[in-house]
Design a protein around this motif. Structure first.
Motif, PDB file in Angstrom:
ATOM      1  N   LYS A 518      14.783  13.512   9.910  1.00  0.00           N
ATOM      2  CA  LYS A 518      13.859  14.592  10.202  1.00  0.00           C
ATOM      3  C   LYS A 518      13.200  14.190  11.546  1.00  0.00           C
ATOM      4  CE  LYS A 518      13.059  16.317   5.635  1.00  0.00           C
ATOM      5  NZ  LYS A 518      12.119  16.519   4.513  1.00  0.00           N
ATOM      6  N   LEU A 519      12.811  13.083  11.742  1.00  0.00           N
ATOM      7  CA  LEU A 519      12.047  12.710  12.822  1.00  0.00           C
ATOM      8  C   LEU A 519      12.828  12.667  14.257  1.00  0.00           C
ATOM      9  CD1 LEU A 519       9.834   9.781  11.761  1.00  0.00           C
ATOM     10  CD2 LEU A 519       9.019  11.940  12.810  1.00  0.00           C
ATOM     11  N   CYS A 520      14.106  12.306  13.859  1.00  0.00           N
ATOM     12  CA  CYS A 520      15.197  12.212  15.170  1.00  0.00           C
ATOM     13  C   CYS A 520      15.226  13.874  15.548  1.00  0.00           C
ATOM     14  CB  CYS A 520      16.416  11.787  14.831  1.00  0.00           C
ATOM     15  SG  CYS A 520      16.372   9.907  14.799  1.00  0.00           S
ATOM     16  N   ASN A 521      15.229  14.920  14.824  1.00  0.00           N
ATOM     17  CA  ASN A 521      15.365  16.374  15.008  1.00  0.00           C
ATOM     18  C   ASN A 521      14.249  16.999  15.670  1.00  0.00           C
ATOM     19  OD1 ASN A 521      18.154  16.117  14.722  1.00  0.00           O
ATOM     20  ND2 ASN A 521      17.800  16.934  12.242  1.00  0.00           N
ATOM     21  N   SER A 522      12.945  16.218  15.454  1.00  0.00           N
ATOM     22  CA  SER A 522      11.641  16.760  15.881  1.00  0.00           C
ATOM     23  C   SER A 522      11.581  16.875  17.134  1.00  0.00           C
ATOM     24  CB  SER A 522      10.566  16.501  14.904  1.00  0.00           C
ATOM     25  OG  SER A 522      10.487  14.864  15.602  1.00  0.00           O
ATOM     26  N   ALA A 523      10.666  17.679  17.688  1.00  0.00           N
ATOM     27  CA  ALA A 523      10.538  17.888  18.895  1.00  0.00           C
ATOM     28  C   ALA A 523       9.003  16.912  19.657  1.00  0.00           C
ATOM     29  CB  ALA A 523       9.975  19.141  19.548  1.00  0.00           C
ATOM     30  N   ARG A 524       9.290  16.365  20.787  1.00  0.00           N
ATOM     31  CA  ARG A 524       8.442  15.392  21.100  1.00  0.00           C
ATOM     32  C   ARG A 524       8.016  15.767  22.736  1.00  0.00           C
ATOM     33  NH1 ARG A 524      11.086  12.484  18.005  1.00  0.00           N
ATOM     34  NH2 ARG A 524       9.711  11.575  16.634  1.00  0.00           N
ATOM     35  N   SER A 525       6.517  15.568  23.049  1.00  0.00           N
ATOM     36  CA  SER A 525       6.181  15.637  24.496  1.00  0.00           C
ATOM     37  C   SER A 525       6.998  14.976  25.340  1.00  0.00           C
ATOM     38  CB  SER A 525       4.605  15.705  24.457  1.00  0.00           C
ATOM     39  OG  SER A 525       4.188  14.460  24.107  1.00  0.00           O
TER      40      SER A 525
END
Length: 538
Positions: A518-525
């Motif tokens: 899930k973290l790998c698919n999440s967006a980050r700034s």
């Protein structure tokens, strides 16, 4: 968590593209076959007798042929390993798709079971219609011997019926024994029933020999629906026709029927021969027993086997399957490599394997290995930045990676490695404590302190002690109590490696892998893309 389109495409795009192709091929083949039997002139009389059961049974049979051929290909592990190693042919995206081969095998297996239910249900309707709608006009078209024949008798006295019953029984055994609970509680049941696939394919190719369904061969001389001798136009059409039209619709000859030439073998013979050739190659390759150099018992009931085998070469991250004839001649279990001559064994081994280790301790057992085979961990070196996350004994796929760095592995792309290891007990870290310390000292001596970022987490806080030995000081300073705060950790890695593609490799409990996925698919700034890779031995 907000899903990033770029990250989702990197992690899910390839497998969903293959999934859509596979679903599209199944849908197209089903509709094509259904319409052929629904509108085809050569099946006019057969369709009048059987109705939609004919179309559904044949359409589902086409999908069974397709998936029975595809289900074997993901299990050609030597071939897949060869393709993985040919970097000039396979890109990183292709190799990551190959890591999903087991998932594709399961998908094909489930579809075979589903379409088998549809196929059998449709044919049960067909058998009833053969009995009830017995055709006096076209005796050759009938499967029943007389009108009103018991459908159960038709099934048990015809080749398609008997072979169909056997195929359903074998498929039921294979499907039920493949469930997670059966594999976990009694792996032998899964292994032996799954090898019934050989019998399944033999019966499958015999299944069509009986010729239950027939098509008309003389459509030009006998157009479907034409008037036969001693039949008036009123009987045929239910209305009066002009004499000229009546003559035009007269049949030139009686309708002739014959069964289709069996086509299943055309679908499955190629993949089946390829798989059999692979199994034969693997049998020859693994026929010589390995030489056991030593057996080391580590903390937490983990055993390390050091072996030697002639002409054995492996890439970091690969695994082998091990066979102990003293326990079972047919069982093979996967084990990860820590170096080219060591095998690290999980404490969660099946009961039969546990007996095997007793034999090893008694120095009477012979061991055979098959491999090496490719795994996602091979890709650690193909990223600029990689994150290896291990849970307990899940550290073993990465041990060979660490050994490769320690031995001065050349030609790799890797510029920075984050290594996160989570264990319940402090004693578990002693499995590779010396290796971790040696790698730490080497990189400091080479003035690369930022190359290897190590974090150790011990989740069990009761009776917690420290690694007091002086030689383990580098580990003590990196030892944390509790569970990792994964989001903060990923945010930190993302900020340090802005706008880069970071490879994330996980081998551990499902809870950790789901969280990381899930973290790998999440967006980050930071704009960092994390590509998720999960270790899964097939």
């Amino acid at each position: 968590m907000v899903v990033s389109l770029r990250s989702w495409v990197a992690n899910e795009g390839g497998k969903h593209f293959v999934l859509m192709l596979w679903l599209g091929a199944n849908t197209w083949l089903f509709l094509k076959t259904f319409l052929l039997y629904f509108t085809g002139q050569q099946y006019h009389y057969l369709y009048k007798m059987l109705g939609l059961g004919l179309c559904i049974s044949r359409a589902s049979a086409s999908l069974l042929n397709l998936n029975c051929s595809l289900v074997l290909l993901p299990m050609c592990r030597s071939l897949l390993t060869f393709v993985r190693g040919t970097h000039t042919v396979s890109s990183r995206e292709t190799r990551r798709l190959l890591d999903k081969s087991k998932t594709f095998h399961v998908a094909c297996g489930v579809s075979i079971c589903i379409f088998s239910v549809v196929h059998v249900s449709a044919h049960l309707v067909n058998v009833v219609n053969f009995s009830v709608s017995y055709s006096e006009d076209f005796p050759a078209l009938n499967l029943a011997r007389y009108k009103g024949e018991d459908p159960k008798l038709i099934i048990l006295t015809t080749i398609p019926g008997v072979t169909g019953v056997l195929l359903v029984l074998i498929l039921f055994l294979m499907f039920t024994s493949s469930s997670y609970c059966v594999r976990l509680s009694n792996y032998e049941i899964f292994w032996y029933t799954h090898n019934l696939f050989i019998v399944f394919y033999i019966i499958l190719m015999v299944h069509m020999v009986g010729g239950a369904l027939k098509y008309q061969t003389n459509i030009e001389a006998h157009p479907p629906g034409c008037l036969r001798a001693n039949q008036s136009s009123t009987e045929q059409q239910g209305e009066e026709l002009e004499q000229g039209e009546d003559e035009e619709r007269r049949c030139g000859e009686e309708a002739h029927f014959q069964p289709h030439y069996p086509q299943t073998w055309l679908w499955v013979s190629g993949p089946l021969c390829l798989y059999c050739a692979e199994r034969f190659y693997r049998y020859i390759r693994s026929s010589d027993p390995v030489t056991i150099v030593t057996v080391i018992r580590h903390p937490c009931d983990v055993i390390e086997l050091r072996m030697l085998k002639k002409n054995f070469k492996a890439r970091p991250g690969q695994y082998v399957v091990l066979n102990c004839p003293g326990v079972s001649s047919f069982e093979n279990h996967p084990f990860t490599l820590t170096t080219n001559m060591q095998f690290f064994v999980s404490p969660n081994i099946p009961p039969s394997s546990a007996a095997g280790w007793h034999l090893i301790d008694s120095w009477v057992a012979q061991l055979y290995i098959d491999g090496p085979f490719g795994s996602p961990s091979e890709e650690v070196f193909n990223y600029d930045v990689s994150v290896c996350v291990a849970g307990g004994i899940g550290v073993t796929p990465f041990a060979c990676v660490l050994h490769a760095l320690l031995d001065g592995w050349t030609g790799f792309r890797l510029q920075r490695l984050y290594f996160v290891w989570v264990c319940r007990e402090l004693q578990s870290f002693y499995w590779f404590a010396e290796l971790l310390c040696a790698l730490h000292h080497k990189l400091w001596q080479e003035n690369k302190p930022d190359y290897f970022n190590l974090k150790l987490y011990v989740s069990q806080t009761e009776n917690l002690q420290s690694m007091s030995e002086e030689k383990y000081r580098p580990l003590t300073s990196r030892l944390l109590v509790g569970r990792p705060r994964w989001k903060l950790l990923f945010d930190e890695i993302g900020k340090t490696n802005k706008h880069k593609r970071v490879g994330v490799f996980c081998c551990g409990p499902k809870g950790i892998s789901r969280t990381l996925h899930k973290l790998c698919n999440s967006a980050r700034s930071s704009g960092t893309t994390f590509e998720f890779n999960k270790e899964s031995f097939s």
